[in-house]
Design an enzyme around this catalytic site. Structure first.
Site, PDB file in Angstrom:
ATOM      1  N   ASP A   7      43.839  -1.595 -16.431  1.00  0.00           N
ATOM      2  CA  ASP A   7      45.234  -2.013 -16.198  1.00  0.00           C
ATOM      3  C   ASP A   7      45.540  -3.560 -16.112  1.00  0.00           C
ATOM      4  O   ASP A   7      44.838  -3.827 -15.032  1.00  0.00           O
ATOM      5  CB  ASP A   7      46.099  -1.048 -15.616  1.00  0.00           C
ATOM      6  N   GLU A   9      48.699  -6.553 -15.239  1.00  0.00           N
ATOM      7  CA  GLU A   9      50.200  -6.759 -15.149  1.00  0.00           C
ATOM      8  C   GLU A   9      50.195  -8.096 -15.488  1.00  0.00           C
ATOM      9  O   GLU A   9      49.097  -8.942 -15.396  1.00  0.00           O
ATOM     10  CB  GLU A   9      50.603  -6.750 -13.602  1.00  0.00           C
ATOM     11  N   GLU A  54      61.877 -10.754 -15.879  1.00  0.00           N
ATOM     12  CA  GLU A  54      61.764  -9.474 -16.370  1.00  0.00           C
ATOM     13  C   GLU A  54      60.452  -8.871 -16.092  1.00  0.00           C
ATOM     14  O   GLU A  54      60.457  -7.830 -15.387  1.00  0.00           O
ATOM     15  CB  GLU A  54      61.807  -9.466 -17.858  1.00  0.00           C
ATOM     16  N   HIS A  59      56.833  -5.457 -11.885  1.00  0.00           N
ATOM     17  CA  HIS A  59      55.694  -5.322 -10.956  1.00  0.00           C
ATOM     18  C   HIS A  59      55.791  -5.936  -9.610  1.00  0.00           C
ATOM     19  O   HIS A  59      55.161  -5.575  -8.554  1.00  0.00           O
ATOM     20  CB  HIS A  59      54.573  -5.913 -11.497  1.00  0.00           C
ATOM     21  N   HIS A 153      55.063  -1.163 -10.809  1.00  0.00           N
ATOM     22  CA  HIS A 153      53.870  -1.058 -11.590  1.00  0.00           C
ATOM     23  C   HIS A 153      52.826  -2.018 -10.894  1.00  0.00           C
ATOM     24  O   HIS A 153      53.238  -3.069 -10.324  1.00  0.00           O
ATOM     25  CB  HIS A 153      54.024  -1.730 -13.115  1.00  0.00           C
ATOM     26  N   ASP A 158      48.138   2.051 -11.190  1.00  0.00           N
ATOM     27  CA  ASP A 158      48.202   2.597 -12.658  1.00  0.00           C
ATOM     28  C   ASP A 158      46.958   2.896 -13.091  1.00  0.00           C
ATOM     29  O   ASP A 158      46.954   3.976 -13.756  1.00  0.00           O
ATOM     30  CB  ASP A 158      48.789   1.517 -13.437  1.00  0.00           C
TER      31      ASP A 158
END
Length: 234
Positions: A7, A9, A54, A59, A153, A158
Site C-alpha cells: 500500500d 500514500e 486534499e 493521511h 490512511h 492499511d
C-alpha cells in the site's frame, strides 16, 4: 508461497502528473497457509514536491514531517530486495503499481509488470458481488475486522488490514442471500458464513491414549448400561 501486500500514500492522485509516494508499507504473507510471515517494510519518503491539501487530509502527512525523510531513490534497492520475486497484492492495484513504477522509472530501475500484481479489489468484487461497496473500510466492516485505528490512511496499517481481508476472502466461503439490504448495508450480518465440507485425512491421526486407557474407557462405557447416551453418539 509467499506474497507481498502493498500500500502507498501519495501527494495526490495522479502519478502521470508528477504526484509522488510519501509512504510505503508492505506485509509479507504465506498465501497458501493464510498467515503473516512477520516480515514488514515501512518507509516515509520525501516526495521532493509539495503536498496537496486534499492528500494531507487523507493521511495527515505534512511537508514539514517529510522534509528530512529519504527519497524513494534512496530506498529503491531495499524495496526491491524486500519484494524479491514475490507476487504482489494491492487494493486497486492500478493506483499503487502506477505510483511504484513511476518512482522506479525516476530512480532508473526496471518497472514491475502488471501481471505480477493481484488486485484484491477485483477479488472482492468477484467473491462478494452483492456487497454494495468493496472499499477497504467496507470489507473490514463486512468481515468484522477491527479497523478503529484507521482514523487516517496509513500505508503499513492499511497493508496489515488488507492482509486480514485477503485471508477472509481466501479462507471463507460465503452464502450470499438474495434478500440483502438494497440500501447498501455492509454489515457482517448481511452475509452468513457456512462451513466447508470436512476433508478426509489421507491417514488417520495416531491415537493419543494408551492401550490400557482404551480398555479402561471401554469398561466405563459398558458400566453405563445399554440405554446410555454415549452408545448413540459413538
Amino acid at each position: 508461497m509467499n506474497a507481498i501486500i502493498l500500500d502507498v500514500e501519495t501527494t495526490g492522485l495522479h502519478a502521470d502528473e508528477g504526484d509522488r509516494i510519501v509512504e510505503i508499507g508492505m506485509v509479507e504473507i504465506d498465501s497458501q497457509r493464510l498467515i503473516r510471515t512477520g516480515r514488514i517494510f515501512h518507509k516515509y519518503l520525501n516526495p521532493q514536491r509539495s503536498m496537496s491539501s486534499e492528500a494531507e487530509k487523507i493521511h495527515g502527512l505534512t511537508n514539514e514531517f517529510l522534509s528530512d525523510k529519504p527519497t524513494f531513490a534512496d530506498t529503491a534497492e531495499e524495496f526491491l530486495q524486500f519484494i524479491d520475486d514475490s507476487r504482489l497484492m494491492a487494493h486497486n492495484s492500478e493506483f499503487d503499481l502506477g505510483f511504484v513504477n513511476a518512482e522506479l522509472r525516476l530512480a532508473g530501475r526496471d518497472e514491475i509488470p502488471s501481471g505480477r500484481v493481484d488486485d484484491t479489489l477485483l477479488m472482492a468484487r468477484r467473491e462478494l458481488p452483492k456487497l454494495a461497496r468493496h472499499s477497504l473500510d467496507a470489507l473490514c466492516r463486512h468481515f468484522g475486522i477491527d479497523s478503529s485505528a484507521r482514523q487516517k490512511h496509513g500505508a503499513l496499517l492499511d497493508a496489515e488490514l488488507l492482509a486480514d481481508v485477503f485471508f477472509r476472502l481466501s479462507g471463507t466461503e460465503l452464502d450470499i442471500f438474495s434478500g440483502l439490504d438494497p440500501s447498501g448495508g455492509d454489515s457482517a450480518a448481511s452475509v452468513q458464513p457456512f462451513a466447508r465440507p470436512a476433508a478426509k485425512r489421507p491417514q488417520p491421526l495416531a491415537p493419543l491414549i494408551s492401550d490400557a486407557e482404551a480398555v479402561a474407557h471401554e469398561k466405563m462405557v459398558a458400566s453405563l448400561g445399554e440405554n446410555a447416551l454415549w452408545h448413540r453418539l459413538r
